[in-house]
Design an enzyme around this catalytic site. Structure first.
Site, short mmCIF file in Angstrom:
data_model
loop_
_atom_site.label_atom_id
_atom_site.label_comp_id
_atom_site.label_asym_id
_atom_site.label_seq_id
_atom_site.Cartn_x
_atom_site.Cartn_y
_atom_site.Cartn_z
N ARG A 164 -63.42 -55.38 14.63
CA ARG A 164 -62.27 -54.53 15.02
C ARG A 164 -61.94 -53.52 13.91
O ARG A 164 -60.77 -53.25 13.63
CB ARG A 164 -61.03 -55.38 15.34
CG ARG A 164 -61.20 -56.36 16.49
CD ARG A 164 -61.39 -55.63 17.81
NE ARG A 164 -61.39 -56.54 18.95
CZ ARG A 164 -62.49 -57.08 19.49
NH1 ARG A 164 -63.69 -56.82 18.97
NH2 ARG A 164 -62.41 -57.86 20.54
N SER A 234 -56.03 -58.12 23.92
CA SER A 234 -55.61 -59.04 22.85
C SER A 234 -54.57 -58.35 21.99
O SER A 234 -54.83 -57.27 21.45
CB SER A 234 -56.79 -59.40 21.95
OG SER A 234 -57.79 -60.07 22.67
N GLU A 329 -53.73 -56.33 16.67
CA GLU A 329 -54.83 -55.40 16.97
C GLU A 329 -54.27 -54.13 17.60
O GLU A 329 -54.75 -53.02 17.35
CB GLU A 329 -55.81 -56.08 17.93
CG GLU A 329 -56.92 -55.15 18.41
CD GLU A 329 -57.80 -55.78 19.49
OE1 GLU A 329 -58.33 -56.88 19.28
OE2 GLU A 329 -57.98 -55.12 20.54
P1 FAD Z 1 -56.06 -45.49 22.92
O1 FAD Z 1 -55.19 -46.68 23.16
O2 FAD Z 1 -55.76 -44.25 23.67
O3 FAD Z 1 -56.04 -45.17 21.35
C1 FAD Z 1 -56.21 -46.18 20.39
C2 FAD Z 1 -56.07 -45.55 18.99
O4 FAD Z 1 -57.10 -44.61 18.76
C3 FAD Z 1 -54.78 -44.78 18.79
O5 FAD Z 1 -54.36 -44.95 17.46
C4 FAD Z 1 -55.17 -43.33 19.04
O6 FAD Z 1 -54.32 -42.39 18.38
C5 FAD Z 1 -56.57 -43.29 18.50
N1 FAD Z 1 -57.47 -42.34 19.19
C6 FAD Z 1 -57.63 -42.23 20.54
N2 FAD Z 1 -58.61 -41.35 20.81
C7 FAD Z 1 -59.05 -40.87 19.62
C8 FAD Z 1 -60.07 -39.93 19.24
N3 FAD Z 1 -60.83 -39.30 20.14
N4 FAD Z 1 -60.26 -39.70 17.92
C9 FAD Z 1 -59.50 -40.35 16.99
N5 FAD Z 1 -58.54 -41.23 17.29
C10 FAD Z 1 -58.32 -41.51 18.59
N6 FAD Z 1 -61.00 -54.21 23.03
C11 FAD Z 1 -62.11 -54.84 22.60
O7 FAD Z 1 -62.63 -54.53 21.52
N7 FAD Z 1 -62.70 -55.82 23.35
C12 FAD Z 1 -62.21 -56.22 24.54
O8 FAD Z 1 -62.76 -57.10 25.18
C13 FAD Z 1 -61.02 -55.57 25.02
N8 FAD Z 1 -60.48 -55.94 26.19
C14 FAD Z 1 -59.34 -55.31 26.64
C15 FAD Z 1 -58.81 -55.70 27.88
C16 FAD Z 1 -57.67 -55.09 28.38
C17 FAD Z 1 -57.11 -55.54 29.71
C18 FAD Z 1 -57.05 -54.05 27.63
C19 FAD Z 1 -55.85 -53.35 28.17
C20 FAD Z 1 -57.58 -53.66 26.40
C21 FAD Z 1 -58.72 -54.30 25.88
N9 FAD Z 1 -59.28 -53.94 24.64
C22 FAD Z 1 -60.43 -54.55 24.21
C23 FAD Z 1 -58.66 -52.89 23.81
C24 FAD Z 1 -59.07 -51.44 24.24
O9 FAD Z 1 -59.80 -51.49 25.43
C25 FAD Z 1 -59.94 -50.77 23.17
O10 FAD Z 1 -59.26 -50.75 21.93
C26 FAD Z 1 -60.31 -49.34 23.54
O11 FAD Z 1 -61.33 -48.85 22.70
C27 FAD Z 1 -59.11 -48.39 23.49
O12 FAD Z 1 -59.50 -47.14 24.01
P2 FAD Z 1 -58.41 -46.08 24.48
O13 FAD Z 1 -59.11 -44.82 24.82
O14 FAD Z 1 -57.55 -46.66 25.53
O15 FAD Z 1 -57.58 -45.92 23.13
N1 EPU Z 2 -58.08 -70.11 24.03
C1 EPU Z 2 -57.12 -71.07 24.27
N2 EPU Z 2 -55.97 -70.67 24.91
C2 EPU Z 2 -55.76 -69.39 25.29
C3 EPU Z 2 -56.74 -68.41 25.02
C4 EPU Z 2 -57.90 -68.81 24.39
O1 EPU Z 2 -57.28 -72.24 23.93
O2 EPU Z 2 -54.69 -69.12 25.85
C5 EPU Z 2 -59.35 -70.53 23.43
C6 EPU Z 2 -60.46 -70.50 24.51
O3 EPU Z 2 -60.51 -71.69 25.22
C7 EPU Z 2 -61.70 -70.26 23.69
C8 EPU Z 2 -61.20 -69.46 22.50
O4 EPU Z 2 -59.78 -69.61 22.46
O5 EPU Z 2 -62.23 -71.48 23.24
C9 EPU Z 2 -61.57 -67.97 22.58
O6 EPU Z 2 -61.04 -67.43 23.79
P1 EPU Z 2 -61.76 -66.21 24.56
O7 EPU Z 2 -63.20 -66.53 24.80
O8 EPU Z 2 -60.91 -65.87 25.74
O9 EPU Z 2 -61.75 -65.03 23.53
P2 EPU Z 2 -60.65 -64.51 22.51
O10 EPU Z 2 -61.06 -64.89 21.13
O11 EPU Z 2 -59.28 -64.89 22.95
C10 EPU Z 2 -61.93 -62.29 22.02
C11 EPU Z 2 -61.56 -60.85 21.91
C12 EPU Z 2 -61.50 -60.22 23.28
C13 EPU Z 2 -62.85 -60.35 23.95
C14 EPU Z 2 -63.19 -61.84 24.05
C15 EPU Z 2 -64.58 -62.06 24.61
C16 EPU Z 2 -60.28 -60.56 19.89
C17 EPU Z 2 -58.94 -60.35 19.28
N3 EPU Z 2 -60.31 -60.68 21.21
O12 EPU Z 2 -60.83 -62.92 22.68
O13 EPU Z 2 -61.20 -58.83 23.11
O14 EPU Z 2 -62.84 -59.78 25.23
O15 EPU Z 2 -63.15 -62.44 22.74
O16 EPU Z 2 -65.54 -61.73 23.65
O17 EPU Z 2 -61.28 -60.60 19.18
C18 EPU Z 2 -59.39 -57.29 22.87
O18 EPU Z 2 -59.81 -57.08 21.73
O19 EPU Z 2 -58.41 -56.68 23.37
C19 EPU Z 2 -60.05 -58.31 23.70
C20 EPU Z 2 -59.63 -58.66 24.92
#
Ligand code: FAD
Ligand code: EPU
Length: 348
Positions: A164, A234, A329
């Site tokens: 991240r 997250s 995050e």
């Molecule tokens: P924004 O929220 O629009 O911006 C984020 C930051 O970047 C802000 O500070 C903004 O000013 C800056 N920024 C935006 N565009 C630019 C640019 N072109 N140049 C410079 N700075 C910029 N993340 C994960 O890593 N793994 C996951 O599994 C994951 N799952 C998600 C699930 C859900 C339901 C949600 C809502 C979010 C999840 N995220 C996850 C977080 C998110 O998807 C990522 O951080 C994504 O890259 C954000 O993109 P955005 O365009 O929406 O960024």
């Molecule tokens: N867990 C619990 N309770 C909960 C949630 C999770 O016990 O309420 C336990 C699960 O059972 C599992 C472990 O925690 O054993 C990890 O959970 P999960 O696989 O759901 O992943 P996570 O660590 O919670 C991370 C990323 C996600 C990404 C998933 C899959 C971060 C901060 N989050 O979540 O990214 O999608 O792994 O790789 O690293 C995001 O960054 O926004 C995001 C959604």
């Protein structure tokens, strides 16, 4: 010509869906438009904030500046014997790209399905899921240097990717607007499906399409859809703790989920929050999600203050119970600049 809205409601532009205003909202469709926005004399003294899909943001108040909506579009593909090369304008949608590439038979992005956001934001926190990170497919990143307004290209190695993390949150923080991303997908593809529940969902020969579908199914089963319940994924990062603290916690809580990491042990923050009994903890319209404790959702009508209070309570409870500090995050955006949970909570 860029589209400009004054005193714009930002609720449709970020996935928490909380009402807040920007003094100016301007949509940029090209690098030339971006440059003219940053050169505009009327906005010279106003703070500026690039915005992609708003899926990793919490606006803690109205923004007294110019929100620059990135809508740079275009994708092209070339190939040689070993790789496909995707050149993507930064305002393209990441989940659309993943789906399109998998359907075209260009494998490599399937584990990163359904992560909301723009392609150009993916490098900033090196998005990751299900055993793959953005860095694994990155060839280069191009940005507009906001001091010189020159375009600069960084190789994958120069981006300093970490969990991240990247150079865009460190040395280039606040001075780089990402405009283009180059992806490099190896034709000698290796399936990655060892992560958690994914293994049980793949039967027979693993293919890119099967992994894509399994990732989608897993994500949809636990993560709330922002179109139904506002959220930013997250809320906290998974913290890395020392081996000594890990051993002490594991002895006390045998079901603790953690993995060895280069600097210690990476603990599942979701487990910590869940086992502290915080699922369903709610203030106003903000609530710790019932399926995935790492996500804070907007149950309807949540204010930023509600989200801040829930986040602060989670952080303090986890600290008291496990001596682990959770770092958020989600990016907190204040009145004129980025802020953080600690600072906004002090002001409540
Ligand atoms: P924004 O929220 O629009 O911006 C984020 C930051 O970047 C802000 O500070 C903004 O000013 C800056 N920024 C935006 N565009 C630019 C640019 N072109 N140049 C410079 N700075 C910029 N993340 C994960 O890593 N793994 C996951 O599994 C994951 N799952 C998600 C699930 C859900 C339901 C949600 C809502 C979010 C999840 N995220 C996850 C977080 C998110 O998807 C990522 O951080 C994504 O890259 C954000 O993109 P955005 O365009 O929406 O960024
Ligand atoms: N867990 C619990 N309770 C909960 C949630 C999770 O016990 O309420 C336990 C699960 O059972 C599992 C472990 O925690 O054993 C990890 O959970 P999960 O696989 O759901 O992943 P996570 O660590 O919670 C991370 C990323 C996600 C990404 C998933 C899959 C971060 C901060 N989050 O979540 O990214 O999608 O792994 O790789 O690293 C995001 O960054 O926004 C995001 C959604």
């Amino acid at each position: 010509m860029s589209q400009i809205t004054l005193n714009a409601n930002l609720a449709p532009y970020h996935t928490f869906g909380i009402d807040c205003q920007a003094k100016v909202l301007v949509k940029a469709n090209s690098v030339a438009e971006l440059i003219s926005i940053y050169q505009n004399d009327d906005w010279q003294y106003l703070p500026k904030l690039p915005l992609g899909s708003g899926s990793n943001m919490l606006f803690t108040s109205d923004f007294e500046g110019v929100v620059v909506l990135n809508r740079l579009k275009g994708i092209s593909v070339t190939e040689d014997g070993d790789f496909w090369y995707l050149e993507c304008e930064s305002g393209e949608d990441w989940p659309d790209l993943v789906e399109w590439s998998v359907k075209q038979g260009l494998h490599g992005l399937e584990n990163l399905a359904l992560i909301p956001g723009c392609i150009g934001t993916a490098p900033i926190q090196n998005i990751g899921a299900y055993g793959v990170e953005f860095k694994d497919v990155c060839d280069y990143v191009e940005y507009l240097d906001l001091t010189t307004l020159q375009v600069v290209r960084l190789s994958m190695d120069e981006c300093q990717f970490g969990y991240r993390d990247s150079i865009f949150k460190k040395g280039l923080y606040g001075n780089a607007l990402i405009i283009k991303v180059g992806l490099k997908l190896a034709k000698s593809w290796q399936a990655k499906f060892q992560y958690g529940a994914l293994q049980n969902l793949i039967t027979g020969e693993p293919t890119s399409v099967k992994i894509f579908e399994a990732v989608k199914e897993t994500r949809q089963s636990k993560l709330p859809n922002p179109e139904v319940e506002g959220n930013a994924g997250s809320f906290f990062k998974n913290p890395v703790i020392t081996k000594d603290l890990y051993k002490a916690l594991k002895a006390k809580h045998p079901s603790l989920v953690a993995f060895e990491a280069p600097e210690g042990f990476k603990v599942a923050a979701g487990w910590l929050i869940d086992n502290a009994g915080l699922k369903g903890y709610q203030v106003g319209g903000a609530r710790v999600h019932d399926n995935q404790a790492l996500v804070i959702v907007n149950k309807g009508g949540a204010t930023a203050q509600d989200v801040i209070q829930v986040a602060r309570h989670v952080q303090q409870t986890v600290k008291q119970r496990y001596s682990v500090e959770l770092e958020h995050e989600v990016r907190f955006i204040g009145r004129t600049q980025e802020t953080c949970l600690h600072d906004v909570a002090m002001g409540l």
